[in-house]
Design a protein around this motif. Structure first.
Motif, short mmCIF file in Angstrom:
data_model
loop_
_atom_site.label_atom_id
_atom_site.label_comp_id
_atom_site.label_asym_id
_atom_site.label_seq_id
_atom_site.Cartn_x
_atom_site.Cartn_y
_atom_site.Cartn_z
N VAL A 5 -4.88 -13.74 2.29
CA VAL A 5 -3.82 -13.15 1.44
C VAL A 5 -2.87 -13.10 2.46
O VAL A 5 -2.57 -12.30 3.32
N GLY A 8 0.28 -9.70 2.91
CA GLY A 8 -0.73 -8.81 2.13
C GLY A 8 0.03 -7.39 2.08
O GLY A 8 -0.35 -6.80 1.33
N SER A 9 1.04 -7.27 2.82
CA SER A 9 1.69 -6.04 2.96
C SER A 9 2.77 -5.99 2.00
O SER A 9 3.47 -4.91 2.06
N GLY A 13 1.34 -7.87 -2.63
CA GLY A 13 0.00 -7.81 -1.97
C GLY A 13 -0.71 -6.56 -1.72
O GLY A 13 -2.00 -6.52 -1.87
N ARG A 14 0.24 -5.35 -1.92
CA ARG A 14 -0.56 -3.92 -1.64
C ARG A 14 -1.28 -3.68 -3.04
O ARG A 14 -2.05 -2.83 -3.07
N VAL A 17 -4.59 -6.65 -2.92
CA VAL A 17 -5.51 -6.70 -2.02
C VAL A 17 -6.56 -5.74 -2.58
O VAL A 17 -7.84 -6.08 -2.64
N ALA A 29 -6.02 -10.12 5.10
CA ALA A 29 -4.50 -10.09 4.58
C ALA A 29 -3.75 -10.10 6.00
O ALA A 29 -4.04 -9.46 6.95
N THR A 31 0.20 -9.48 7.76
CA THR A 31 1.41 -8.92 7.79
C THR A 31 2.07 -9.42 8.95
O THR A 31 1.63 -9.83 10.01
N GLN A 73 1.67 -15.28 -0.70
CA GLN A 73 2.41 -14.07 -1.14
C GLN A 73 3.53 -13.80 -0.28
O GLN A 73 4.06 -12.73 -0.21
#
Length: 303
Positions: A5, A8-9, A13-14, A17, A29, A31, A73
C-alpha cells in the motif's frame, strides 16, 4: 496475498490497511515520514519510508516487499482546502499521480509484475453534458480541475494499459477526511453558489476501503466508480452537512460574486458538477455499502 500500500498513512490508507490485515493479507505500507512508521505497524503492516517522487526509493521499497498487488493511494492533500488555487493546492498530488504512478508501474514490472489498483477521483467531475449522473462509460470533464484533470487522465491511462484497476472514489468523508470542510461550514465560509444544482458523489472511507480490498482480491481490471447510492446537488448535501455539524445554514452567493472569491472550480462544482453511478462496482465487485447514503453517514459521523 502480499499487498503493498503506497501511501498507507493517508486518510484512506489508515482504513484500508486494517481491512487487508483482517482478511489475512501480508501488508507492507509506506509513508513519507519516519514519525508515522509506528502508526502503520500498529495497524498490522510492515512499515517503510518511501518517497513516491523518487524512482530509486520506490524501486527499492517494492523490491523489498515483492508484492503480488500494489495499491496506489499516494496523495499530498492536507491543510485548508484552497479550491480557488486548485493547481497550486494539488501540485504535489498531481506529480504523485503522474511521476509517482510511473515509478510504481516500473517497479512492479521490475519484479515480474504485480496487479496495480490505483486511486482516481469521481465526485463532481463528470463530463458536463447530458444527465446529472455518469457511469464509467462517460468521460471525466477534462477542464474540471485544471492540471489535476490531466494528472488523473495520465494515471488512468497508464494503469489500464498495465492491466490494472482504477478506482474513481467519490468525495471522502469519515475519520479525518472532512475536518477542514466542516470547520469552514461552521464558520459559514462554505456557501452554496448560484442555484446549487451541481451534483456530487460521496463515499465513506470504510466503504471505499472495502471496495479496494475487493478489487485487490479479485484482481479486477478497468475503471470502477466507488461512490455511494445517492449523488445529490450542493443545495441538498451542504445544508444537511451544516445541520449535522450543528452549524448555521450555509450562505448563498451568486455566481458573479463566487467566481472572483472562490474561483472557477468552485463555481463549476456547485452549479454544473456531475455525480456518478456505482452500479458497475456493486455488480462486478459484489460491493455492499455500510453507508448507502451520505445522509446516514454525515449524521453518524457528526452528531
Amino acid at each position: 496475498m502480499r499487498v503493498f500500500v503506497a501511501g498507507g498513512s493517508g486518510v484512506l490508507g489508515r482504513r484500508l490497511v486494517p481491512q487487508l490485515v483482517a482478511r489475512g493479507h501480508e501488508v507492507t505500507a509506506t509513508t513519507t515520514s519516519e514519525a508515522r512508521l509506528g502508526l502503520l505497524e500498529r495497524l498490522g503492516a510492515e512499515a517503510l519510508v518511501m518517497d513516491g517522487l523518487d524512482a530509486a526509493s520506490v524501486g527499492e521499497a517494492v523490491a523489498q516487499a515483492r508484492p503480488e498487488a500494489i495499491v496506489h493511494q499516494m496523495t499530498a492533500i492536507s491543510g485548508k482546502p484552497d479550491i480557488k488555487h486548485f493547481d497550486r493546492w494539488f501540485a504535489t498530488t498531481n506529480r504523485l499521480r503522474t511521476e509517482g504512478t510511473d515509478h510504481l508501474l516500473a517497479a512492479a514490472q521490475a519484479i515480474g509484475g504485480s496487479h496495480v489498483v490505483a486511486q482516481s477521483y469521481a465526485a463532481w467531475n463528470g463530463i458536463r453534458q447530458g444527465g446529472w449522473v455518469k457511469t464509467e462509460q462517460d468521460p471525466l470533464d477534462p477542464t474540471s480541475t485544471g492540471k489535476g484533470a490531466q494528472a488523473i487522465r495520465h494515471l488512468e491511462e497508464a494503469v489500464i494499459k498495465a492491466g490494472g484497476a482504477v478506482l474513481r472514489y467519490g468525495a471522502f468523508y469519515g475519520p479525518g477526511a472532512t475536518d477542514d470542510q466542516v470547520e469552514l461550514v461552521r464558520k459559514r465560509q462554505y456557501p452554496v453558489v448560484g442555484n446549487g444544482a451541481g451534483h456530487s458523489s460521496w463515499v465513506h472511507l470504510d466503504d471505499a476501503a472495502g471496495a479496494t480490498v475487493l478489487a485487490v482480491e479479485q484482481q479486477v481490471k478497468g475503471v470502477f466508480n466507488i461512490v455511494d447510492d445517492d449523488p445529490a446537488p450542493a443545495r441538498e448535501w451542504l445544508p444537511y452537512l451544516a445541520q449535522c455539524a450543528s452549524a448555521k445554514p450555509p450562505m448563498r452567493i451568486p455566481v458573479w460574486l463566487a467566481r472572483p472569491l472562490a474561483g472557477k472550480t468552485a463555481v463549476t462544482m456547485m452549479t454544473q458538477g456531475r455525480g456518478f453511478s456505482n452500479a458497475k462496482a456493486r455488480r462486478e465487485l459484489g460491493w455492499q455499502l455500510r453507508y448507502p447514503s451520505w445522509r446516514q453517514g454525515f449524521k453518524e459521523e457528526l452528531t
